[in-house]
Enzyme design. Structure first.
Site, mmCIF file in Angstrom:
data_model
loop_
_atom_site.group_PDB
_atom_site.id
_atom_site.type_symbol
_atom_site.label_atom_id
_atom_site.label_comp_id
_atom_site.label_asym_id
_atom_site.label_seq_id
_atom_site.Cartn_x
_atom_site.Cartn_y
_atom_site.Cartn_z
ATOM 1 N NE ARG A 51 -5.949 -32.757 -11.661
ATOM 2 C CZ ARG A 51 -6.499 -32.400 -10.509
ATOM 3 N NH1 ARG A 51 -5.965 -32.773 -9.393
ATOM 4 N NH2 ARG A 51 -7.601 -31.693 -10.477
ATOM 5 C CB THR A 52 -3.591 -28.897 -17.029
ATOM 6 O OG1 THR A 52 -4.492 -29.994 -16.991
ATOM 7 C CG2 THR A 52 -2.946 -28.843 -18.400
ATOM 8 C CE LYS A 80 -6.417 -3.760 -19.777
ATOM 9 N NZ LYS A 80 -5.046 -3.272 -19.959
ATOM 10 N NE ARG A 101 -7.263 -26.547 -19.122
ATOM 11 C CZ ARG A 101 -7.396 -27.492 -18.199
ATOM 12 N NH1 ARG A 101 -8.063 -27.223 -17.087
ATOM 13 N NH2 ARG A 101 -6.866 -28.683 -18.366
ATOM 14 C CG HIS A 129 -6.831 -32.112 -21.683
ATOM 15 N ND1 HIS A 129 -5.518 -31.684 -21.653
ATOM 16 C CD2 HIS A 129 -7.288 -31.999 -20.403
ATOM 17 C CE1 HIS A 129 -5.200 -31.329 -20.414
ATOM 18 N NE2 HIS A 129 -6.257 -31.514 -19.645
HETATM 19 C C1 NCD Z 1 -9.586 -32.467 -17.183
HETATM 20 C C2 NCD Z 1 -9.908 -31.307 -18.102
HETATM 21 O O1 NCD Z 1 -9.530 -30.175 -17.807
HETATM 22 O O2 NCD Z 1 -10.515 -31.575 -19.128
HETATM 23 N N1 NCD Z 1 -8.782 -32.079 -16.103
HETATM 24 C C3 NCD Z 1 -7.445 -32.159 -16.228
HETATM 25 O O3 NCD Z 1 -6.842 -31.436 -16.977
HETATM 26 N N2 NCD Z 1 -6.826 -33.139 -15.555
HETATM 27 C C4 NCD Z 1 -10.760 -33.225 -16.741
HETATM 28 C C5 NCD Z 1 -11.867 -32.464 -16.075
HETATM 29 O O4 NCD Z 1 -11.775 -31.262 -15.839
HETATM 30 O O5 NCD Z 1 -12.857 -33.119 -15.747
#
Ligand code: NCD
Length: 306
Positions: A51-52, A80, A101, A129
């Site tokens: 999703r993100t 590397k 991320r 997040h």
């Molecule tokens: C969340 C995350 O990555 O922290 N997912 C997301 O980005 N919607 C929640 C999760 O992974 O449980």
């Protein structure tokens, strides 16, 4: 130049403006279809995501911009041994904005110190997040008409769940918010958040272990997955993973207008039968995430659309 590491990097007023902008984007997508023409978003994902990453990409494409990046640290120069600092120095000359991320807490913050372009924290370890919080806030505001006067239940892995940490940070600034923290002892909200965020802001909260006990008083129930990848030992994860399963029977005790949120991905913590309940809001929440990311990109790039 601005970065987004934590929801607190945005004032309440900026958040409200961003939510208004997201609603305008949803209502008039054509108006924004070329707003970021010629601009590039880099997605640097050192940890799995559906999703993100895709919602960031969808957001930039819907603004007429383009996207580049990687979805797997092993396919990048991190494999590397390149540092995040060096990577971002280079990406700064390839893109106009970046979403990162990383499994290590603070990695996007380090990147922001070396970056010439805005860096967005798209999730750093078990820490924060903030863009999930943007989606959560818009969803709650739309469903409840505002972000004050709510009792919010946070259920599941409150220790490692970064979405919960960010959501608490953002919500303590609104009027008359109460939290019910629902978790097993092993997955309690870290004390630094209980003390430095909740207690320090005089925000009432209570901790309970049983979901059934908490449900009747809630206005929002925010379910979370047990964060398998942050456990040191698989047996412990297996012991914890099905601690909570929300089903229709448990929902009978909930208010008629108690909405259920979940950042997704869901594993077992919400039975599929709940998806048909009108209070299930998690798929709408994922959709709201795209509009909020569009609003965020426009804000950080200082693009104005008349
Ligand atoms: C969340 C995350 O990555 O922290 N997912 C997301 O980005 N919607 C929640 C999760 O992974 O449980």
């Amino acid at each position: 130049m601005r970065h987004l590491m934590n929801p607190l990097d945005l004032s309440v007023e900026e958040l409200e403006n961003m939510m208004d902008l997201a609603c305008d984007i949803e209502a008039h997508p054509d108006k924004y279809a070329h707003a970021c023409a010629g601009k590039k978003l880099a997605t640097l994902f050192y940890e799995p995501s559906t999703r993100t990453r895709l919602s960031f990409e969808s957001a930039m494409l819907s603004l007429g911009g383009s996207v580049l990046g990687f979805a797997d640290a092993d396919s990048s120069s991190a494999a590397k041994g390149e540092t995040v600092a060096d990577t971002i120095r280079v990406i700064s000359s390839y893109a106009d904005i970046c979403a990162m991320r990383h499994p290590k807490e603070g990695a996007p913050k380090v990147a922001s110190l070396y970056s010439k372009i805005p860096v967005i924290n798209a999730g750093d370890g078990g820490h924060q997040h903030p863009t999930q919080t943007l989606a959560d806030l818009l969803t709650i505001r739309k469903l409840k008409g505002g972000l004050g006067n709510l009792t919010i239940g946070l259920c599941g892995d409150l220790k490692f769940g970064r979405t919960v940490h960010s959501l608490i940070n953002a919500l303590v600034r609104y009027e008359n918010i109460r939290f019910v923290l629902i978790s097993p002892e092993e997955l309690r909200l870290p004390s630094y958040i209980r003390e430095d965020v909740l207690a320090a802001n005089n925000v009432p909260y209570k901790e309970v272990i049983r979901l059934e006990e908490a449900i009747p008083e809630l206005d929002i129930l925010y379910m979370t997955r047990v964060q398998r990848e942050r456990f040191f030992n698989e047996e412990e994860y297996i012991r914890m993973k099905d601690f909570y399963v929300l089903n229709n029977e448990k929902l009978e005790a909930a208010k008629e207008d108690m909405y259920i949120l979940h950042p997704l991905p869901r594993v077992n913590e919400i039975a599929v039968e709940v998806d048909n309940d009108p209070r299930a809001a998690y798929f709408i929440q994922a959709k709201n995430g795209v509009y909020m990311r569009m609003a965020l990109i426009l804000t950080l790039l200082e693009v104005k659309v008349c």
